[in-house]
Enzyme design. Sequence first.
Site, mmCIF file in Angstrom:
data_model
loop_
_atom_site.group_PDB
_atom_site.id
_atom_site.type_symbol
_atom_site.label_atom_id
_atom_site.label_comp_id
_atom_site.label_asym_id
_atom_site.label_seq_id
_atom_site.Cartn_x
_atom_site.Cartn_y
_atom_site.Cartn_z
ATOM 1 N N ASP A 270 0.884 -1.160 0.000
ATOM 2 C CA ASP A 270 0.000 0.000 0.000
ATOM 3 C C ASP A 270 0.924 1.213 0.000
ATOM 4 O OD1 ASP A 270 -2.352 1.626 0.415
ATOM 5 O OD2 ASP A 270 -1.766 1.777 2.510
ATOM 6 N N ASP B 238 -0.265 5.081 1.082
ATOM 7 C CA ASP B 238 -0.603 6.054 2.126
ATOM 8 C C ASP B 238 -0.651 5.407 3.503
ATOM 9 O OD1 ASP B 238 -1.207 8.669 0.713
ATOM 10 O OD2 ASP B 238 -2.448 7.291 -0.433
#
Length: 227
Positions: free
Chosen positions: A8, A10
Site C-alpha cells: 500500500d 498512504d
Amino acid sequence: MIKALVFDFDGLILDTETAIYKATKDLYKEYGAEFPIEVYANLAGTQDESFDLADYLAEQIEHQVDRDKLLKEQSKRIATFIEKEEILPGVLPILEAAKQSGLKIALATSSGNHWAQGHLERLGIRAYFQVIVQADDVEKVKPDPALYVKAVEALGVKPEEAIAFEDSYHGLIAAKAAGLYCVVIPNEVTKALEFSKADRKLKSLAEVTLVELLEAFSEEKGSEPSK
C-alpha cells in the site's frame, strides 16, 4: 513459495494518513469545529463518496462553508505536512532485500491521479516497483479486492504467492479477499482499528526482516493465507 510483495502507499510507505489528519484537524479548529480521529480512521485506505468534508464541517458549525475554499486550504496544508514526512522505518530495507532476492514488487493504492507515483519519484524509490495499480485502474477501490487482483496478475504471480503490506482496515479486507497474505503495520490514525484477520501485525516494518517474513509464510511449512 512467496514470489512477490505488494505494498500500500498512504500510511504504509509514507505516513500521509497522519499528515492529512493533522492538516484537516487544524483547519477544522480554525472554524471552531472538531475532526475526530475516529472519523478519519474509517476513511483511511478507501474513497468514501458518502463523506463530504465541507458538509461534515457545516453540520458542526451550523452554517454552510465555501467548499472550494476549504478544499484548497486543506490541500495546501496537507502538502506542507507531507513535505516533512520521511519514508517509514523498515520500508527501504524490505524493498532493497526484495530486489536483491529477485522478488517482484508492486504498489496497490486507492489513491489516484498519480498521487503515489509522484511521491515515490520524489523519495527516490520509484524504481523498486515493477507495477503500480491505482484508483484510476479499477472500478472499485479498497475494500474491494480489485487493486490487489490486478497487481498480482500484472506481476504474473498467484495471490497466495504474494504478501501485502497494509496500514488500514479497508486495505486488509481487500488483500485478504484477493487471496494474499497480509502484514498490517498500523499508524497513528489507524492503530485503534480491528485487524484480527491479518496474518501478522507489527508496530513497524523495522521489527522484521524479509527473510523472517518469507520463512513465516513459506508453503513448505504448510502455511496458507488466513481467510
